[in-house]
Scaffold this active site. Structure first.
Site, mmCIF file in Angstrom:
data_model
loop_
_atom_site.group_PDB
_atom_site.id
_atom_site.type_symbol
_atom_site.label_atom_id
_atom_site.label_comp_id
_atom_site.label_asym_id
_atom_site.label_seq_id
_atom_site.Cartn_x
_atom_site.Cartn_y
_atom_site.Cartn_z
ATOM 1 N N ALA A 140 0.832 -1.204 0.000
ATOM 2 C CA ALA A 140 0.000 0.000 0.000
ATOM 3 C C ALA A 140 0.867 1.255 0.000
ATOM 4 O O ALA A 140 0.359 2.376 -0.004
ATOM 5 C CB ALA A 140 -0.924 0.003 1.209
ATOM 6 N N GLU A 177 18.180 -3.419 2.496
ATOM 7 C CA GLU A 177 17.192 -3.353 1.407
ATOM 8 C C GLU A 177 17.884 -3.143 0.048
ATOM 9 O O GLU A 177 17.518 -3.748 -0.950
ATOM 10 C CB GLU A 177 16.183 -2.237 1.683
ATOM 11 C CG GLU A 177 15.141 -2.149 0.588
ATOM 12 C CD GLU A 177 13.713 -1.985 1.081
ATOM 13 O OE1 GLU A 177 13.476 -1.957 2.304
ATOM 14 O OE2 GLU A 177 12.822 -1.897 0.226
ATOM 15 N N ASP A 189 12.186 5.850 4.178
ATOM 16 C CA ASP A 189 11.300 4.887 4.835
ATOM 17 C C ASP A 189 11.866 4.420 6.180
ATOM 18 O O ASP A 189 11.189 4.469 7.206
ATOM 19 C CB ASP A 189 11.068 3.677 3.922
ATOM 20 C CG ASP A 189 10.537 4.089 2.566
ATOM 21 O OD1 ASP A 189 10.036 5.225 2.461
ATOM 22 O OD2 ASP A 189 10.615 3.287 1.619
HETATM 23 C C1 GLA Z 1 10.079 4.758 -2.273
HETATM 24 C C2 GLA Z 1 11.497 4.652 -1.705
HETATM 25 C C3 GLA Z 1 11.858 5.905 -0.906
HETATM 26 C C4 GLA Z 1 11.595 7.175 -1.707
HETATM 27 C C5 GLA Z 1 10.182 7.140 -2.306
HETATM 28 C C6 GLA Z 1 9.925 8.300 -3.220
HETATM 29 O O1 GLA Z 1 9.129 4.736 -1.250
HETATM 30 O O2 GLA Z 1 11.584 3.530 -0.859
HETATM 31 O O3 GLA Z 1 13.209 5.833 -0.502
HETATM 32 O O4 GLA Z 1 12.558 7.356 -2.706
HETATM 33 O O5 GLA Z 1 9.958 5.944 -3.037
HETATM 34 O O6 GLA Z 1 9.895 9.482 -2.495
#
Ligand code: GLA
Length: 409
Positions: A140, A177, A189
Site C-alpha cells: 500500500a 534493502e 522509509d
Molecule cells: C520509495 C522509496 C523511498 C523514496 C520514495 C519516493 O518509497 O523507498 O526511498 O525514494 O519511493 O519518495
C-alpha cells in the site's frame, strides 16, 4: 506507562496468536517465561511531502503512523533462526552461518538482509525464534518492508544487548534493502519508521540525515490514505530509471555551469533552474524541475505547519501531485483520478500520490467530520470507474520502532 494505540489490536489477536506461540515455545523449553520474550512494535510511515527527494539529497516531511508490525521472540540457543509470520501464515528457518537470498520466500529476505548487515559489521548474534504479525497492509506504500527491517534490527539489538546508534540502525536497514533485497531505495522509509514521534512529523534533510520534529496536532483532521490497490509493477524499473536520470542531470548541469559545488539536484537553486530551461533536454529538465520545486514545497510546508495553516499545506500537496504527474511522470490514471476527485470534495485539504508512484496509495489531509461522506463518494466513484474498491486507512502519527512489555499487551 506509555499507552500504545496498537495494543487493542493485538489484544484481540491474543488467543489466536500469543497463546499458540507460547504453547509451542513451552514444549521446547521447560523453564520458559513470558518475561523472556522481546516484543517490538514497529510502525509504518507516511510521507507528507518531499517525494523522490531522498536519493537526491533533498528534503522531506514524514511521520511514523499508528499501524504496526509486531514482533515477539526469544533466544533459542541454537545457530538457527526460525520465523513464523502469522500475517502471511508462512514460516522459514535458516542457519546463521549460511544467510543467502531466498528466491521462494520473499519476505524472509528483509530479515536475512538485516541480520547479515549486523553480522558483517562484527555484532554477535545467536539463534532465535520469532513470530511476526502485522496490521500494516503490504504493497500500500506505507513501508511495511522498512517497518519489518527496523523492527528486526531493534529486536536483535535488544535480544543480544547490542549498542547501536539509532542512525546507524537506519543505515544498516537501508543497506539491507539495497544490497540484500535488491531494492535501491533512499533513506526516507527506514528513517521515518525508526524516528517517529507521537503527534509530530519529521522534517528531514537527506544531505546529512539531520532532522527536526515539528508538532502536528491533527485535532479535527486526519490523515487518510487511499490504497488504489493498483500493483506497483513498474515501480522498481521506473524508479531506477528516475534515479539514473537524476544522476545524469547532475553531471550535465555541473558541466554546463562549471560549478563543482553541484553534487546533487538539491544543490540546484530555483534561479539556476530557470536558467537551465532550453539548455538541457526537455525531459531531463522536467525531472530536475520536480526535485528542485519539491524541495521548495517542503520548505513551504514546514512554514505552514509551524503556523498551523492546514489549508495552505493542503494546497501544496495538490501542487506536489501535479509535479509528480507531469514533470516526474510517476503517476497513473487511477492515482490521478483519486487526487482529482478528492480535490472536488469539501473537507479535503489536500491529496497527492505517496511513495514511489506507479500505483499504490494517495495521502490526503481531511476533516474528521467529513470522513464518512468522503469515503462514500470516493469509494463509490472509484468502484464504478475501475471496478475496484479502494481501501481507506485512517491514521495518526506515532512513536517510532520500540520495545514493548508483554504485560502491556
Ligand atoms: C520509495 C522509496 C523511498 C523514496 C520514495 C519516493 O518509497 O523507498 O526511498 O525514494 O519511493 O519518495
Amino acid at each position: 506507562m506509555e499507552k500504545f494505540e496498537a495494543f487493542d489490536f493485538f489484544k484481540k489477536q491474543k488467543d489466536l496468536f500469543f497463546e499458540k506461540f507460547i504453547r509451542g515455545v513451552r514444549e521446547r523449553e521447560n523453564d520458559f517465561k513470558r518475561e523472556n520474550l522481546i516484543n517490538i512494535l514497529s510502525p509504518g510511515r507516511v510521507n507528507i511531502i518531499g517525494e523522490h527527494t531522498d536519493y537526491n539529497l533533498g528534503l522531506s516531511i514524514n511521520a511514523a503512523i499508528n499501524k504496526y508490525i509486531f514482533i515477539t521472540g526469544y533466544e533459542n540457543k541454537t545457530d538457527y533462526v526460525e520465523v513464523f509470520s502469522r500475517y502471511l501464515n508462512d514460516s522459514s528457518k535458516f542457519s546463521l552461518d549460511d544467510i543467502t537470498f531466498d528466491k521462494t520466500t520473499h519476505w524472509i529476505n528483509y530479515i536475512k538482509g538485516v541480520l547479515k548487515e549486523y553480522i558483517q559489521n562484527g555484532y554477535k548474534i545467536g539463534g532465535f525464534s520469532m513470530v511476526v504479525d502485522s496490521n500494516l497492509p503490504i504493497g500500500a506504500g506505507i513501508s511495511s518492508s522498512a517497518s519489518l527491517e527496523v523492527g528486526v534490527a531493534k529486536f536483535v539489538e535488544e535480544l543480544f544487548n547490542l549498542k547501536v546508534d539509532r542512525k546507524q540502525t537506519v543505515v544498516y536497514c537501508n543497506s539491507a534493502e539495497n544490497n540484500f533485497v535488491g531494492v535501491s531505495c533512499g533513506f526516507m522509509d527506514q528513517f521515518s519508521v525508526a524516528y517517529g514521534k507521537k503527534n509530530h512529523v519529521i522534517y528531514l534533510n537527506f544531505k546529512d540525515l539531520s532532522y527536526e520534529y515539528i508538532p502536528f496536532d491533527l485535532e479535527d483532521n486526519l490523515i487518510l490514505i487511499i490504497n488504489s490497490k493498483e500493483e506497483r509493477n513498474l515501480a522498481n524499473t521506473e524508479y531506477n530509471k528516475r534515479r539514473k536520470e537524476c544522476t545524469d542531470a547532475v553531471q550535465l548541469i555541473s558541466k554546463i555551469t562549471k560549478d563543482k559545488n553541484i553534487s546533487s539536484l538539491s544543490d540546484v537553486s530555483l534561479n539556476l533552474l530557470c536558467e537551465l530551461e532550453n539548455k538541457i533536454p526537455e525531459k531531463l529538465f522536467r525531472r530536475v524541475k520536480h526535485v528542485v520545486t519539491e524541495n521548495n514545497r517542503v520548505l513551504l510546508s514546514k512554514e505552514y505547519l509551524l503556523k498551523g495553516d492546514i489549508e495552505k499545506l493542503g494546497q501544496v500537496l495538490f501542487e506536489s501531485h501535479n509535479s509528480l504527474r507531469y514533470d516526474y511522470e510517476v503517476s497513473t490514471e487511477k492515482l490521478d483520478y483519486l487526487v482529482d476527485e478528492m480535490s472536488k470534495i469539501k473537507g479535503v485539504y489536500g491529496a497527492r500520490l505517496m511513495g514511489a508512484g506507479f500505483g499504490g496509495s494517495v495521502i490526503s489531509i481531511v476533516k474528521k467530520s467529513k470522513i464518512d461522506s468522503i469515503t462514500d463518494i470516493i469509494g463509490g466513484k472509484f468502484l464504478k470507474k475501475f471496478n475496484v474498491s479502494p481501501d481507506f486507512i485512517e491514521c495518526s502519527f506515532s512513536e517510532g520502532t520500540r520495545r514493548v512489555k508483554f504485560k502491556d499487551i
